[in-house]
Scaffold this motif. Structure first.
Motif, PDB file in Angstrom:
ATOM      1  N   LEU A  80       0.839  -1.196   0.000  1.00 28.56           N
ATOM      2  CA  LEU A  80       0.000   0.000   0.000  1.00 28.56           C
ATOM      3  C   LEU A  80       0.874   1.247   0.000  1.00 28.56           C
ATOM      4  N   THR A  81       0.466   2.250  -0.749  1.00 28.87           N
ATOM      5  CA  THR A  81       1.204   3.512  -0.783  1.00 28.87           C
ATOM      6  C   THR A  81       0.306   4.597  -1.357  1.00 28.87           C
ATOM      7  N   PRO A  82       0.452   5.829  -0.915  1.00 27.24           N
ATOM      8  CA  PRO A  82       1.295   6.398   0.130  1.00 27.24           C
ATOM      9  C   PRO A  82       0.579   6.406   1.481  1.00 27.24           C
ATOM     10  N   TRP A  83       1.327   6.787   2.501  1.00 28.28           N
ATOM     11  CA  TRP A  83       0.848   6.773   3.882  1.00 28.28           C
ATOM     12  C   TRP A  83       0.923   8.154   4.516  1.00 28.28           C
ATOM     13  N   LEU A  84      -0.068   8.457   5.324  1.00 33.48           N
ATOM     14  CA  LEU A  84      -0.022   9.595   6.237  1.00 33.48           C
ATOM     15  C   LEU A  84       0.707   9.101   7.481  1.00 33.48           C
ATOM     16  N   ALA A  85       1.683   9.849   7.963  1.00 33.50           N
ATOM     17  CA  ALA A  85       2.464   9.401   9.117  1.00 33.50           C
ATOM     18  C   ALA A  85       2.976  10.603   9.909  1.00 33.50           C
ATOM     19  N   SER A  86       3.459  10.327  11.081  1.00 37.36           N
ATOM     20  CA  SER A  86       4.154  11.321  11.917  1.00 37.36           C
ATOM     21  C   SER A  86       3.341  12.584  12.148  1.00 37.36           C
ATOM     22  N   VAL A  87       2.043  12.424  12.351  1.00 33.82           N
ATOM     23  CA  VAL A  87       1.216  13.586  12.683  1.00 33.82           C
ATOM     24  C   VAL A  87       1.464  13.905  14.151  1.00 33.82           C
ATOM     25  N   TYR A  88       1.950  15.105  14.405  1.00 31.21           N
ATOM     26  CA  TYR A  88       2.324  15.469  15.768  1.00 31.21           C
ATOM     27  C   TYR A  88       2.067  16.956  16.013  1.00 31.21           C
TER      28      TYR A  88
END
Length: 134
Positions: A80-88
């Motif tokens: 799977l791609t792309p990813w939402l990540a590192s929401v801070y």
């Protein structure tokens, strides 16, 4: 002041702050990780037209949050791609809509780059993302 979002590539001065946040929140759990290693990995996010990239929220000159869009985030689902990540967003700035603004900005960046679907893995923030329609 008004919080705005832009790419980390346009505000590289915030990379040390973001690296510290990501280390404190996630990477510090890995025995071989350091803030310097996280900062080095974030160098790859200083892009505008390909993945990975990072969106930052800025209030005046202060960075008040981040979110990334990357090709992979969960090794078990590298199909799977792309990813939402590192929401801070740092604790004192939470519950003011900054996280939602960052997610929407990351979604827009993914769409701008041609993504039809954006994936997410979260072990503990399902309510937050559910409220945003995920």
């Amino acid at each position: 002041m008004t919080v705005t979002t832009s790419l980390l590539a346009d505000h590289p001065e915030h990379l040390p702050t973001v690296a510290q946040w990501l280390f404190d929140e996630w990477a510090g759990r890995h025995t071989n990780s350091t803030v310097a290693i996280v900062a080095e990995r974030l160098q790859s996010h200083l892009q505008r037209d390909r993945l990975p990239l990072m969106v930052v929220a800025v209030d005046g000159t202060e960075c008040v949050g981040c979110a990334s869009v990357r090709e992979a985030d969960l090794s078990e689902r590298d199909d799977l791609t792309p990813w939402l990540a590192s929401v801070y967003v740092p604790e004192p700035r939470r519950r003011a809509g900054i996280g939602a603004t960052l997610v929407r900005a990351a979604e827009s960046e993914a769409a701008r780059l041609g993504a039809k679907t954006l994936y997410l893995f979260t072990p503990d923030k399902q309510g937050f993302y559910g409220d945003l329609g995920w």
